[in-house]
Design a protein around this motif. Structure first.
Motif, PDB file in Angstrom:
ATOM      1  N   SER A 578      -5.902   7.023  40.172  1.00  0.00           N
ATOM      2  CA  SER A 578      -5.686   6.141  41.316  1.00  0.00           C
ATOM      3  C   SER A 578      -7.011   5.500  41.672  1.00  0.00           C
ATOM      4  O   SER A 578      -7.975   6.184  42.018  1.00  0.00           O
ATOM      5  CB  SER A 578      -5.133   6.917  42.518  1.00  0.00           C
ATOM      6  OG  SER A 578      -4.911   6.055  43.618  1.00  0.00           O
ATOM      7  N   VAL A 579      -7.075   4.165  41.545  1.00  0.00           N
ATOM      8  CA  VAL A 579      -8.287   3.400  41.806  1.00  0.00           C
ATOM      9  C   VAL A 579      -7.977   2.360  42.870  1.00  0.00           C
ATOM     10  O   VAL A 579      -6.953   1.675  42.790  1.00  0.00           O
ATOM     11  CB  VAL A 579      -8.788   2.706  40.523  1.00  0.00           C
ATOM     12  CG1 VAL A 579     -10.016   1.850  40.825  1.00  0.00           C
ATOM     13  CG2 VAL A 579      -9.099   3.729  39.445  1.00  0.00           C
ATOM     14  N   THR A 580      -8.819   2.236  43.871  1.00  0.00           N
ATOM     15  CA  THR A 580      -8.643   1.221  44.910  1.00  0.00           C
ATOM     16  C   THR A 580      -9.802   0.239  44.851  1.00  0.00           C
ATOM     17  O   THR A 580     -10.791   0.449  44.147  1.00  0.00           O
ATOM     18  CB  THR A 580      -8.567   1.853  46.304  1.00  0.00           C
ATOM     19  OG1 THR A 580      -9.786   2.554  46.562  1.00  0.00           O
ATOM     20  CG2 THR A 580      -7.401   2.818  46.401  1.00  0.00           C
ATOM     21  N   GLY A 581      -9.663  -0.842  45.611  1.00  0.00           N
ATOM     22  CA  GLY A 581     -10.741  -1.811  45.714  1.00  0.00           C
ATOM     23  C   GLY A 581     -10.530  -3.028  44.842  1.00  0.00           C
ATOM     24  O   GLY A 581      -9.575  -3.121  44.078  1.00  0.00           O
ATOM     25  N   ALA A 582     -11.422  -3.992  44.987  1.00  0.00           N
ATOM     26  CA  ALA A 582     -11.432  -5.240  44.219  1.00  0.00           C
ATOM     27  C   ALA A 582     -10.330  -6.195  44.648  1.00  0.00           C
ATOM     28  O   ALA A 582      -9.996  -7.124  43.918  1.00  0.00           O
ATOM     29  CB  ALA A 582     -11.344  -4.975  42.718  1.00  0.00           C
ATOM     30  N   GLY A 583      -9.750  -5.999  45.833  1.00  0.00           N
ATOM     31  CA  GLY A 583      -8.784  -6.962  46.360  1.00  0.00           C
ATOM     32  C   GLY A 583      -7.451  -6.929  45.645  1.00  0.00           C
ATOM     33  O   GLY A 583      -7.103  -5.974  44.960  1.00  0.00           O
ATOM     34  N   ASP A 584      -6.696  -8.002  45.811  1.00  0.00           N
ATOM     35  CA  ASP A 584      -5.352  -8.109  45.250  1.00  0.00           C
ATOM     36  C   ASP A 584      -5.431  -8.105  43.723  1.00  0.00           C
ATOM     37  O   ASP A 584      -5.958  -9.020  43.108  1.00  0.00           O
ATOM     38  CB  ASP A 584      -4.716  -9.400  45.748  1.00  0.00           C
ATOM     39  CG  ASP A 584      -3.288  -9.588  45.252  1.00  0.00           C
ATOM     40  OD1 ASP A 584      -2.816  -8.781  44.441  1.00  0.00           O
ATOM     41  OD2 ASP A 584      -2.658 -10.559  45.689  1.00  0.00           O
ATOM     42  N   ASN A 585      -4.896  -7.063  43.116  1.00  0.00           N
ATOM     43  CA  ASN A 585      -4.910  -6.915  41.662  1.00  0.00           C
ATOM     44  C   ASN A 585      -3.531  -7.294  41.145  1.00  0.00           C
ATOM     45  O   ASN A 585      -2.589  -6.515  41.234  1.00  0.00           O
ATOM     46  CB  ASN A 585      -5.270  -5.476  41.290  1.00  0.00           C
ATOM     47  CG  ASN A 585      -5.535  -5.304  39.812  1.00  0.00           C
ATOM     48  OD1 ASN A 585      -5.738  -6.270  39.085  1.00  0.00           O
ATOM     49  ND2 ASN A 585      -5.536  -4.064  39.369  1.00  0.00           N
ATOM     50  N   GLY A 586      -3.403  -8.502  40.608  1.00  0.00           N
ATOM     51  CA  GLY A 586      -2.090  -9.090  40.403  1.00  0.00           C
ATOM     52  C   GLY A 586      -1.312  -8.636  39.197  1.00  0.00           C
ATOM     53  O   GLY A 586      -0.093  -8.560  39.239  1.00  0.00           O
ATOM     54  N   ARG A 587      -1.980  -8.357  38.062  1.00  0.00           N
ATOM     55  CA  ARG A 587      -1.229  -8.057  36.844  1.00  0.00           C
ATOM     56  C   ARG A 587      -1.875  -6.889  36.127  1.00  0.00           C
ATOM     57  O   ARG A 587      -3.073  -6.630  36.255  1.00  0.00           O
ATOM     58  CB  ARG A 587      -1.203  -9.271  35.907  1.00  0.00           C
ATOM     59  CG  ARG A 587      -0.522 -10.488  36.478  1.00  0.00           C
ATOM     60  CD  ARG A 587       0.969 -10.353  36.563  1.00  0.00           C
ATOM     61  NE  ARG A 587       1.639 -10.674  35.317  1.00  0.00           N
ATOM     62  CZ  ARG A 587       2.959 -10.585  35.130  1.00  0.00           C
ATOM     63  NH1 ARG A 587       3.731 -10.164  36.110  1.00  0.00           N
ATOM     64  NH2 ARG A 587       3.507 -10.906  33.984  1.00  0.00           N
ATOM     65  N   GLY A 588      -1.073  -6.190  35.329  1.00  0.00           N
ATOM     66  CA  GLY A 588      -1.580  -5.072  34.554  1.00  0.00           C
ATOM     67  C   GLY A 588      -0.546  -4.587  33.567  1.00  0.00           C
ATOM     68  O   GLY A 588       0.643  -4.890  33.682  1.00  0.00           O
ATOM     69  N   VAL A 589      -0.995  -3.822  32.574  1.00  0.00           N
ATOM     70  CA  VAL A 589      -0.141  -3.353  31.484  1.00  0.00           C
ATOM     71  C   VAL A 589      -0.513  -1.915  31.139  1.00  0.00           C
ATOM     72  O   VAL A 589      -1.695  -1.570  31.121  1.00  0.00           O
ATOM     73  CB  VAL A 589      -0.310  -4.243  30.229  1.00  0.00           C
ATOM     74  CG1 VAL A 589       0.328  -3.604  29.004  1.00  0.00           C
ATOM     75  CG2 VAL A 589       0.297  -5.619  30.467  1.00  0.00           C
ATOM     76  N   ALA A 590       0.478  -1.091  30.835  1.00  0.00           N
ATOM     77  CA  ALA A 590       0.252   0.236  30.270  1.00  0.00           C
ATOM     78  C   ALA A 590       0.997   0.317  28.948  1.00  0.00           C
ATOM     79  O   ALA A 590       2.196   0.048  28.897  1.00  0.00           O
ATOM     80  CB  ALA A 590       0.735   1.327  31.220  1.00  0.00           C
ATOM     81  N   GLU A 591       0.285   0.672  27.876  1.00  0.00           N
ATOM     82  CA  GLU A 591       0.948   0.760  26.573  1.00  0.00           C
ATOM     83  C   GLU A 591      -0.002   1.336  25.524  1.00  0.00           C
ATOM     84  O   GLU A 591      -1.224   1.317  25.682  1.00  0.00           O
ATOM     85  CB  GLU A 591       1.436  -0.623  26.131  1.00  0.00           C
ATOM     86  CG  GLU A 591       2.320  -0.638  24.882  1.00  0.00           C
ATOM     87  CD  GLU A 591       3.527   0.275  24.978  1.00  0.00           C
ATOM     88  OE1 GLU A 591       3.338   1.513  24.860  1.00  0.00           O
ATOM     89  OE2 GLU A 591       4.658  -0.215  25.163  1.00  0.00           O
ATOM     90  N   TRP A 592       0.607   1.816  24.426  1.00  0.00           N
ATOM     91  CA  TRP A 592      -0.121   2.278  23.244  1.00  0.00           C
ATOM     92  C   TRP A 592      -0.395   1.036  22.387  1.00  0.00           C
ATOM     93  O   TRP A 592       0.487   0.561  21.680  1.00  0.00           O
ATOM     94  CB  TRP A 592       0.705   3.292  22.478  1.00  0.00           C
ATOM     95  CG  TRP A 592       1.159   4.471  23.301  1.00  0.00           C
ATOM     96  CD1 TRP A 592       2.230   4.521  24.138  1.00  0.00           C
ATOM     97  CD2 TRP A 592       0.546   5.754  23.351  1.00  0.00           C
ATOM     98  NE1 TRP A 592       2.335   5.758  24.726  1.00  0.00           N
ATOM     99  CE2 TRP A 592       1.308   6.544  24.250  1.00  0.00           C
ATOM    100  CE3 TRP A 592      -0.567   6.319  22.728  1.00  0.00           C
ATOM    101  CZ2 TRP A 592       0.987   7.868  24.531  1.00  0.00           C
ATOM    102  CZ3 TRP A 592      -0.880   7.655  23.017  1.00  0.00           C
ATOM    103  CH2 TRP A 592      -0.117   8.413  23.911  1.00  0.00           C
ATOM    104  N   VAL A 593      -1.624   0.531  22.441  1.00  0.00           N
ATOM    105  CA  VAL A 593      -1.936  -0.725  21.772  1.00  0.00           C
ATOM    106  C   VAL A 593      -2.950  -0.559  20.639  1.00  0.00           C
ATOM    107  O   VAL A 593      -3.366  -1.547  20.041  1.00  0.00           O
ATOM    108  CB  VAL A 593      -2.469  -1.769  22.776  1.00  0.00           C
ATOM    109  CG1 VAL A 593      -1.382  -2.155  23.767  1.00  0.00           C
ATOM    110  CG2 VAL A 593      -3.714  -1.257  23.502  1.00  0.00           C
ATOM    111  N   SER A 594      -3.331   0.668  20.347  1.00  0.00           N
ATOM    112  CA  SER A 594      -4.309   0.912  19.291  1.00  0.00           C
ATOM    113  C   SER A 594      -3.910   2.133  18.485  1.00  0.00           C
ATOM    114  O   SER A 594      -3.467   3.141  19.042  1.00  0.00           O
ATOM    115  CB  SER A 594      -5.702   1.123  19.891  1.00  0.00           C
ATOM    116  OG  SER A 594      -6.614   1.584  18.912  1.00  0.00           O
ATOM    117  N   MET A 595      -4.083   2.062  17.169  1.00  0.00           N
ATOM    118  CA  MET A 595      -3.788   3.208  16.315  1.00  0.00           C
ATOM    119  C   MET A 595      -4.860   4.288  16.422  1.00  0.00           C
ATOM    120  O   MET A 595      -4.728   5.358  15.814  1.00  0.00           O
ATOM    121  CB  MET A 595      -3.632   2.743  14.869  1.00  0.00           C
ATOM    122  CG  MET A 595      -2.399   1.873  14.635  1.00  0.00           C
ATOM    123  SD  MET A 595      -0.849   2.685  15.126  1.00  0.00           S
ATOM    124  CE  MET A 595      -0.710   3.944  13.853  1.00  0.00           C
TER     125      MET A 595
END
Length: 748
Positions: A578-595
């Motif tokens: 859980s990270v707060t700060g840096a204002g409105d954080n509009g977009r993000g992704v969680a996924e396995w993207v590397s082998m």
């Protein structure tokens, strides 16, 4: 992004009607975000809303440093980029549009109406013997109208004596989905493995590939093949060989001339933009069709003039338009207000379509609604106020036939506007009360406890900034009935109050055979009761899946009010990070993207990329926009507008555009054809065709179609909702993955 200065806010609103007409004159779609345009700052997204504690605030917005330098004149102008080519205003800054164009070619491909591997019925699901067979371990029903008995979940999609699957969850009875594409080294061919025929022992399930009636290969390690001797005129068909017994051939297909299928679409009128879509087998032929939304969308909180009507079209992949539904003057054109649920709800083998309706709605037969509360309604009344917002009048929920678009049933909308306090300032905007999400889920449809039949329910959500409600409905035996409604109430700090996102997702977080609903920072039980919530509030993006190996379903979301992001357990709502700060954080992704990642996926947003398991730095960048399975390995690629990047994979869909302004999201991603990898559906900039892109990378990964994974399939149904989010599977796909579990399903 918060914008508290009253003068600046008033200035933005005063420009809205002018920019509206400018966008109409240019025949460009309207942006779904409020604010002052995209100026190229380093955050990824200009939010289009206000938080729960203030009035309608808009946002400054930005395009990201990698957006190519192009700007948009303001959120009230057209959405889709100033040129309509997609990627000009990239929401993740991953790449700009461009690259080599592909010539249009043949529009043939996977056709045919029969089931290549019919599983119990003499014909399609619903044939004389039916595909469900006997009741089986899950207490499921056969397809000719038997009675559902509830019962415990099935034993993993086993088979009945007639060879039909008898698992718990009701999935679509798809055909083999064979697709062939001419490539420089021959012809690439891909096809579906059904979830119920999957066996981890490869030798038990093989596939024979036929070219022009002659067998050219037996494939055991995958569901694709490169035919080096293939030609553009060859015809390909596939049979399944289950424990040595060969089944019937699929319908034959000829190769596409390029890696996409062009699907003709028809504008309802000049100026309309094709928008989001959802798949379903509308006519029961085993092929997935598309329900496409047409609108000129404005964000709910923009004080604009009246908007045009929203249309839903039922379209086959050969370009046949089955029907068109006109939602009428009392449904506002907005990405936040028409969320349509598409699935076979009654088990007759054909999908239905459900959405919010009102006086003025015409069904696919061209008739005004007339069932239930719509009987005798005055369809000429216009309930819109001067800002184009509907804050009164009848509100309905309607189920339409997927085959004809005809009204099947209409009931009162489960949570009407005037049923409680939404915290809207004044009465003009309806910014909090007119926020919706919707899709399909396998909830506890008995209405008590968590027992479930494994049959699908219509899900409709209203409200998420403050008061948050979620309702489940069943369409069965020609009746539309409410199962349950969850209501947070209007008290700050109560349960899920203020903890919703611009998205809603679903998964079975406790493995009891019924799915929970995750609207953001909270989890709602499968029986409509409150389960848990984190202390974090509203956010934009939402990802729900297996992001930590061996730890079950997790939730990742960036946040608006206090910034940052979090990843938490969907079952308990305990934080992994859980990270707060840096204002409105509009977009993000969680996924396995590397082998190289074998234990934890990447949680990436505007504040950086970290390991989802504990927030430690150094994780591969998962981007901030969208995802797609595209290349030969198990890691997922990054999708931003019309670009695919990552893992050596690339695609530049020149001539196409993303949707929803700076969100730059696809029309649809889903496993529509071929093997388990996903297809990418984009609109052409002319809005006269959709393109269905498919991969041609040969993979040795053997997996059943993702559309037979219940978690993935249900999440696909929510993909069209609000700020579109990519679907995730209910099991780990990535480096070091185990063999996929056999899905606990039956087909109808």
């Amino acid at each position: 992004m918060q914008l508290e200065q009253p003068r600046l806010r008033r200035a933005v609103r005063s420009l809205a009607p002018i920019l509206y007409f400018l966008s109409a004159a240019m025949l460009l779609p309207a942006c779904n975000s409020s604010g002052l345009g995209r100026k190229g700052s380093t955050t990824t997204e200009g939010s289009s809303h206000s938080d729960a504690g203030t009035g309608v605030t808009g946002g400054t917005g930005n395009g990201g440093a990698a957006s190519g330098g192009a700007t948009v004149a303001g959120d009230t102008a057209s959405y889709g980029g100033s040129t309509g080519s997609g990627g000009v205003v990239a929401s993740g800054g991953i790449n700009n549009s461009g690259g080599v164009a592909s010539a249009d070619g043949a529009t043939g491909g996977a056709t045919g109406t029969g089931n290549a591997m019919n599983t119990g019925g003499a014909t399609n699901s619903g044939g004389s013997t039916g595909t469900g067979g006997s009741t089986g371990t899950g207490g499921v029903t056969n397809t000719d109208g038997g009675t559902t008995t509830g019962g415990a979940p099935g034993s993993g999609g086993g088979t009945a004596t007639d060879g039909g699957p008898t698992g718990h969850y009701q999935m679509e009875n798809l055909d083999r989905g064979v697709v062939a594409v001419a490539v420089g080294s021959g012809v690439y061919v891909g096809w579906r493995m059904f979830g119920y025929e999957y066996d981890a022992t490869a030798s038990n399930v093989a596939y024979n590939l036929y070219r022009d009636g002659t067998k050219i290969a037996t494939v055991t390690d995958s569901t694709n093949f490169l035919d080096a001797a293939g030609t553009a005129t060859a015809k390909y068909a596939v049979t399944a060989v289950i424990k040595g017994a060969e089944g019937p051939q699929s319908p034959s297909v000829t190769p596409w001339a390029q890696n996409y299928l062009s699907v003709s679409i028809t504008r309802p009128a000049s100026g309309y933009i094709s928008s989001d879509a959802s798949p379903g087998d509308l006519d029961g032929d085993g092929q997935l069709d598309i329900v496409l939304k047409w609108d000129r969308a404005y964000d709910t909180d923009l004080p604009v003039v009246l908007t045009d009507a929203v249309y839903l079209d039922g379209i086959k992949l050969d370009g046949t338009r089955l029907w068109s539904i006109n939602l009428g003057q009392n449904i506002k054109s907005s990405p936040h207000e028409t969320q349509f649920s598409v699935y076979d709800f009654d088990g007759d083998g054909k999908a239905e379509v459900a959405c919010k309706t009102a006086p003025g709605t015409k069904d696919g037969k061209g008739n005004y609604l007339k069932a239930g509360p719509a009987a005798g309604a005055d369809h000429s009344i216009d309930y819109r106020n001067a800002q184009g917002v509907v804050l009164g009048g009848p509100e309905w929920l309607t189920v339409f036939s997927g085959a004809t678009g005809e009204e099947l049933a209409t009931v009162e909308y489960p949570v009407p506007w005037g049923s409680g306090d939404w915290g809207d300032p004044g009465t003009a905007g309806g910014n909090r009360s007119n926020r919706y999400n919707g899709g399909v889920s396998f909830v506890s449809d008995t209405g008590i406890g968590k027992t479930a039949t494994g049959r699908p329910s219509i899900i409709q959500q209203r409200g998420y900034y403050t008061r948050l409600t979620v309702s489940a409905y069943n369409w069965r035996e020609s009746a539309l009935t409410k199962v349950w409604t969850y209501d947070s109430g209007s008290t700050l700090g109560n349960e899920a109050f203020g903890k919703g996102n611009h998205a809603l997702m679903t998964a079975d977080v406790d493995n009891d055979g019924a799915m929970e609903l995750i609207p953001g920072s909270a989890t709602i039980n499968s029986d409509g009761t409150f389960r848990c919530a984190t202390p974090r509030g509203h956010g934009d993006a939402l990802h729900v899946g297996v992001f930590i190996k061996g730890k079950g379903i997790q939730v990742f979301t960036p946040h608006e009010t206090d910034g940052g992001h979090d990843c938490h357990d969907a079952d308990t709502c305990a934080f992994n990070l859980s990270v707060t700060g840096a204002g409105d954080n509009g977009r993000g992704v969680a996924e396995w993207v590397s082998m190289s990642s074998t234990t934890s996926a990447s949680c990436s947003s505007g504040v950086g990329s970290v390991n989802c398991a504990d927030g430690s730095p150094g994780a591969p960048n998962a981007g901030t926009n969208f995802l797609i399975y595209w290349d030969a390995d198990e890691s997922r690629e990054l999708l931003d507008g019309t670009w695919i990047t990552g893992g050596g994979a690339s695609l530049s869909a020149t001539g196409c555009s993303g949707n929803n302004g700076t969100k730059n999201t696809p029309t649809l991603t889903a496993d529509l054809l071929g093997d388990w990898r996903e297809e990418l559906v984009l609109r052409e900039v002319t809005n006269t065709a959709l393109r269905v892109y498919t991969t041609t990378a040969v993979t040795a990964r053997r997996m059943y179609t993702l559309m037979h994974d219940p978690t993935y399939r249900m999440q696909v149904s929510f993909e069209q909702s609000s700020y579109n989010q990519p679907p995730h599977t209910g099991f780990h796909i990535g480096a070091g993955m185990a063999d996929p579990p056999k899905p606990d399903i039956h087909v109808r």
